[in-house]
Design a protein around this motif. Structure first.
Motif, PDB file in Angstrom:
ATOM      1  N   ARG A 197      -2.823 -20.604 -10.780  1.00  0.00           N
ATOM      2  CA  ARG A 197      -2.312 -19.240 -10.895  1.00  0.00           C
ATOM      3  C   ARG A 197      -1.349 -18.920  -9.758  1.00  0.00           C
ATOM      4  O   ARG A 197      -0.309 -18.293  -9.974  1.00  0.00           O
ATOM      5  CB  ARG A 197      -3.473 -18.253 -10.892  1.00  0.00           C
ATOM      6  N   THR A 198      -1.676 -19.374  -8.540  1.00  0.00           N
ATOM      7  CA  THR A 198      -0.808 -19.110  -7.398  1.00  0.00           C
ATOM      8  C   THR A 198       0.532 -19.823  -7.563  1.00  0.00           C
ATOM      9  O   THR A 198       1.579 -19.286  -7.189  1.00  0.00           O
ATOM     10  CB  THR A 198      -1.487 -19.579  -6.099  1.00  0.00           C
ATOM     11  N   THR A 199       0.507 -21.025  -8.134  1.00  0.00           N
ATOM     12  CA  THR A 199       1.764 -21.759  -8.374  1.00  0.00           C
ATOM     13  C   THR A 199       2.647 -20.998  -9.352  1.00  0.00           C
ATOM     14  O   THR A 199       3.865 -20.872  -9.145  1.00  0.00           O
ATOM     15  CB  THR A 199       1.451 -23.160  -8.927  1.00  0.00           C
ATOM     16  N   VAL A 200       2.032 -20.460 -10.404  1.00  0.00           N
ATOM     17  CA  VAL A 200       2.804 -19.671 -11.380  1.00  0.00           C
ATOM     18  C   VAL A 200       3.355 -18.414 -10.728  1.00  0.00           C
ATOM     19  O   VAL A 200       4.523 -18.038 -10.937  1.00  0.00           O
ATOM     20  CB  VAL A 200       1.924 -19.320 -12.593  1.00  0.00           C
ATOM     21  N   ASP A 201       2.508 -17.757  -9.904  1.00  0.00           N
ATOM     22  CA  ASP A 201       2.972 -16.551  -9.209  1.00  0.00           C
ATOM     23  C   ASP A 201       4.152 -16.858  -8.298  1.00  0.00           C
ATOM     24  O   ASP A 201       5.100 -16.061  -8.186  1.00  0.00           O
ATOM     25  CB  ASP A 201       1.826 -15.951  -8.383  1.00  0.00           C
ATOM     26  N   LEU A 202       4.105 -18.011  -7.626  1.00  0.00           N
ATOM     27  CA  LEU A 202       5.202 -18.390  -6.742  1.00  0.00           C
ATOM     28  C   LEU A 202       6.491 -18.586  -7.521  1.00  0.00           C
ATOM     29  O   LEU A 202       7.563 -18.119  -7.108  1.00  0.00           O
ATOM     30  CB  LEU A 202       4.832 -19.674  -5.994  1.00  0.00           C
ATOM     31  N   GLN A 203       6.395 -19.263  -8.647  1.00  0.00           N
ATOM     32  CA  GLN A 203       7.585 -19.490  -9.458  1.00  0.00           C
ATOM     33  C   GLN A 203       8.163 -18.172  -9.978  1.00  0.00           C
ATOM     34  O   GLN A 203       9.375 -17.954  -9.957  1.00  0.00           O
ATOM     35  CB  GLN A 203       7.247 -20.413 -10.623  1.00  0.00           C
ATOM     36  N   MET A 204       7.259 -17.262 -10.413  1.00  0.00           N
ATOM     37  CA  MET A 204       7.729 -15.969 -10.909  1.00  0.00           C
ATOM     38  C   MET A 204       8.365 -15.154  -9.785  1.00  0.00           C
ATOM     39  O   MET A 204       9.391 -14.496  -9.981  1.00  0.00           O
ATOM     40  CB  MET A 204       6.554 -15.197 -11.517  1.00  0.00           C
ATOM     41  N   GLN A 205       7.780 -15.213  -8.586  1.00  0.00           N
ATOM     42  CA  GLN A 205       8.331 -14.458  -7.469  1.00  0.00           C
ATOM     43  C   GLN A 205       9.677 -15.017  -7.042  1.00  0.00           C
ATOM     44  O   GLN A 205      10.587 -14.278  -6.659  1.00  0.00           O
ATOM     45  CB  GLN A 205       7.346 -14.478  -6.301  1.00  0.00           C
ATOM     46  N   GLU A 206       9.824 -16.350  -7.107  1.00  0.00           N
ATOM     47  CA  GLU A 206      11.109 -16.960  -6.782  1.00  0.00           C
ATOM     48  C   GLU A 206      12.194 -16.506  -7.756  1.00  0.00           C
ATOM     49  O   GLU A 206      13.323 -16.175  -7.361  1.00  0.00           O
ATOM     50  CB  GLU A 206      10.983 -18.481  -6.805  1.00  0.00           C
ATOM     51  N   VAL A 207      11.845 -16.484  -9.053  1.00  0.00           N
ATOM     52  CA  VAL A 207      12.809 -16.031 -10.068  1.00  0.00           C
ATOM     53  C   VAL A 207      13.171 -14.575  -9.833  1.00  0.00           C
ATOM     54  O   VAL A 207      14.345 -14.173  -9.905  1.00  0.00           O
ATOM     55  CB  VAL A 207      12.217 -16.226 -11.474  1.00  0.00           C
ATOM     56  N   ALA A 208      12.125 -13.754  -9.517  1.00  0.00           N
ATOM     57  CA  ALA A 208      12.383 -12.334  -9.290  1.00  0.00           C
ATOM     58  C   ALA A 208      13.273 -12.123  -8.068  1.00  0.00           C
ATOM     59  O   ALA A 208      14.174 -11.269  -8.069  1.00  0.00           O
ATOM     60  CB  ALA A 208      11.072 -11.593  -9.108  1.00  0.00           C
ATOM     61  N   TYR A 209      13.044 -12.906  -7.026  1.00  0.00           N
ATOM     62  CA  TYR A 209      13.852 -12.757  -5.805  1.00  0.00           C
ATOM     63  C   TYR A 209      15.297 -13.180  -6.052  1.00  0.00           C
ATOM     64  O   TYR A 209      16.229 -12.511  -5.601  1.00  0.00           O
ATOM     65  CB  TYR A 209      13.226 -13.595  -4.690  1.00  0.00           C
ATOM     66  N   GLN A 210      15.470 -14.279  -6.768  1.00  0.00           N
ATOM     67  CA  GLN A 210      16.828 -14.729  -7.076  1.00  0.00           C
ATOM     68  C   GLN A 210      17.556 -13.700  -7.938  1.00  0.00           C
ATOM     69  O   GLN A 210      18.741 -13.419  -7.725  1.00  0.00           O
ATOM     70  CB  GLN A 210      16.778 -16.084  -7.795  1.00  0.00           C
ATOM     71  N   ALA A 211      16.828 -13.116  -8.885  1.00  0.00           N
ATOM     72  CA  ALA A 211      17.438 -12.087  -9.739  1.00  0.00           C
ATOM     73  C   ALA A 211      17.802 -10.852  -8.925  1.00  0.00           C
ATOM     74  O   ALA A 211      18.854 -10.235  -9.129  1.00  0.00           O
ATOM     75  CB  ALA A 211      16.474 -11.712 -10.863  1.00  0.00           C
ATOM     76  N   ALA A 212      16.919 -10.490  -7.978  1.00  0.00           N
ATOM     77  CA  ALA A 212      17.201  -9.332  -7.139  1.00  0.00           C
ATOM     78  C   ALA A 212      18.424  -9.576  -6.266  1.00  0.00           C
ATOM     79  O   ALA A 212      19.250  -8.675  -6.056  1.00  0.00           O
ATOM     80  CB  ALA A 212      15.989  -9.016  -6.278  1.00  0.00           C
ATOM     81  N   LEU A 213      18.551 -10.791  -5.756  1.00  0.00           N
ATOM     82  CA  LEU A 213      19.718 -11.124  -4.953  1.00  0.00           C
ATOM     83  C   LEU A 213      20.995 -10.999  -5.781  1.00  0.00           C
ATOM     84  O   LEU A 213      22.004 -10.434  -5.326  1.00  0.00           O
ATOM     85  CB  LEU A 213      19.587 -12.548  -4.409  1.00  0.00           C
ATOM     86  N   ALA A 214      20.949 -11.518  -7.006  1.00  0.00           N
ATOM     87  CA  ALA A 214      22.144 -11.458  -7.862  1.00  0.00           C
ATOM     88  C   ALA A 214      22.494 -10.027  -8.216  1.00  0.00           C
ATOM     89  O   ALA A 214      23.669  -9.623  -8.189  1.00  0.00           O
ATOM     90  CB  ALA A 214      21.894 -12.281  -9.129  1.00  0.00           C
ATOM     91  N   ALA A 215      21.485  -9.219  -8.562  1.00  0.00           N
ATOM     92  CA  ALA A 215      21.738  -7.830  -8.931  1.00  0.00           C
ATOM     93  C   ALA A 215      22.280  -7.041  -7.746  1.00  0.00           C
ATOM     94  O   ALA A 215      23.196  -6.221  -7.892  1.00  0.00           O
ATOM     95  CB  ALA A 215      20.449  -7.192  -9.445  1.00  0.00           C
ATOM     96  N   THR A 216      21.720  -7.279  -6.562  1.00  0.00           N
ATOM     97  CA  THR A 216      22.176  -6.563  -5.374  1.00  0.00           C
ATOM     98  C   THR A 216      23.625  -6.915  -5.049  1.00  0.00           C
ATOM     99  O   THR A 216      24.426  -6.055  -4.653  1.00  0.00           O
ATOM    100  CB  THR A 216      21.268  -6.901  -4.178  1.00  0.00           C
ATOM    101  N   ALA A 217      23.958  -8.166  -5.214  1.00  0.00           N
ATOM    102  CA  ALA A 217      25.330  -8.590  -4.938  1.00  0.00           C
ATOM    103  C   ALA A 217      26.329  -7.898  -5.862  1.00  0.00           C
ATOM    104  O   ALA A 217      27.461  -7.605  -5.477  1.00  0.00           O
ATOM    105  CB  ALA A 217      25.441 -10.104  -5.081  1.00  0.00           C
ATOM    106  N   ARG A 218      25.892  -7.617  -7.102  1.00  0.00           N
ATOM    107  CA  ARG A 218      26.795  -6.958  -8.047  1.00  0.00           C
ATOM    108  C   ARG A 218      26.866  -5.461  -7.814  1.00  0.00           C
ATOM    109  O   ARG A 218      27.909  -4.842  -8.019  1.00  0.00           O
ATOM    110  CB  ARG A 218      26.336  -7.247  -9.469  1.00  0.00           C
ATOM    111  N   VAL A 219      25.756  -4.880  -7.382  1.00  0.00           N
ATOM    112  CA  VAL A 219      25.718  -3.421  -7.204  1.00  0.00           C
ATOM    113  C   VAL A 219      26.450  -2.993  -5.940  1.00  0.00           C
ATOM    114  O   VAL A 219      27.189  -2.003  -5.924  1.00  0.00           O
ATOM    115  CB  VAL A 219      24.258  -2.925  -7.176  1.00  0.00           C
TER     116      VAL A 219
END
Length: 299
Positions: free
Chosen positions: A267-289
């Protein structure tokens, strides 16, 4: 009329960076859990669970001590059982020797041979009565001496004390794992060693009446040893059962502690992968905003 708040570029930047920092912190927490295998790495992670974990650790430590106490107690009791078994065999052999003198028309040489063997039986019994476990005499109570019985001038006397040697095997449960020397071999002046000496002297003197008296006394001694050994067996069963219960309780508490402290790795491995995706998405969105400022153009 509804007031409309003004959102500046600075506000947007600060909020975006704050949320990015929060997402990065969460990513770091999950990475720590995955690398340590624990969800509780410090008390601040979850104060309530940390308090429960400390109580569980204390209880586990107590159960581990009970297990060690039980193992030590079984060692004492096993030594006692073995010694009392040997003592019983020696007393039976002594009675057989006395019976031979009564049953047959034994001459002086035969009686001397029987008495000589009886003396060896007595010496072996003294050695048995001084049996030790971890360099402590098991029939000597809490004595600091190295022997439970001492021989002087042909007389064997009790050199220990009758204080119990107890082991705590459960909460509020203490078991005596010792046998006082007089309880097994008789009181000074009327113990099995005195009876063996008297029987040996009677054999050499050819006093059959005294031999019969000695045999009766050894019969009582043998019964006393048998009763003491039966009591040791009962206490051994009790201590072994207590040790098993303590080990089972320790395992149960350890499992409960694992549920609180240990991370669910899949479960922790899945959470890590999801958090990594969320962080990368947040970085991309912030760069555009975030729009370039005038200073960016002036550089």
């Amino acid at each position: 009329m509804t007031a409309i708040g003004r959102v500046t570029q600075t506000m947007l930047t600060d909020r975006s960076l704050s949320r990015l920092q929060g997402s990065l912190s969460r990513l770091g927490e999950i990475q720590e859990q995955l690398s340590t295998g624990r969800v509780l790495n410090r008390a601040s992670d979850n104060p309530a669970d940390a308090s429960s974990a400390m109580r569980l650790r204390s209880s586990i430590g107590a159960q581990q001590q009970y297990v060690r106490n039980a193992q030590d107690g079984v060692g004492w009791l096993d030594t006692l059982d073995s010694s009392l078994g040997s003592a019983g065999d020696l007393v039976r052999r002594a009675r057989e020797l006395g019976q031979q003198a009564i049953s047959g028309a034994a001459g002086p040489e035969a009686r001397e041979a029987l008495a000589a063997e009886l003396d060896q039986v007595r010496a072996a019994l003294v050695t048995t009565a001084n049996a030790r476990y971890l360099d402590r005499p098991v029939f000597g109570g809490t004595t600091a001496g190295s022997a439970a019985f001492a021989e002087s001038g042909g007389t064997v006397t009790f050199a220990g004390d009758t204080h119990p040697v107890e082991r705590a095997v459960a909460d509020g449960v203490r078991v005596d794992v010792s046998v006082a020397g007089p309880s097994a071999f008789g009181a000074d002046g009327d113990n099995v060693f005195d009876h063996l000496s008297a029987l040996s002297a009677a054999l050499r003197a050819g006093d059959l009446a005294a031999v019969r008296t000695g045999l009766d006394a050894l019969g009582v001694d043998g019964n006393r040893i048998t009763v003491a050994r039966a009591d040791v067996g009962a206490r051994t069963n009790r201590v072994e059962l207590a040790g098993t219960r303590a080990a089972d309780t320790e395992l149960s508490l350890t499992n409960a502690l694992s549920e609180i402290e240990n991370a669910d790795l899949p479960r922790t491995t899945v959470d890590l992968q999801m958090q990594e995706v969320a962080y990368q998405a947040a970085l991309a969105a912030t760069a555009r905003v975030l729009q370039p400022s005038l200073m960016d153009f002036l550089r």
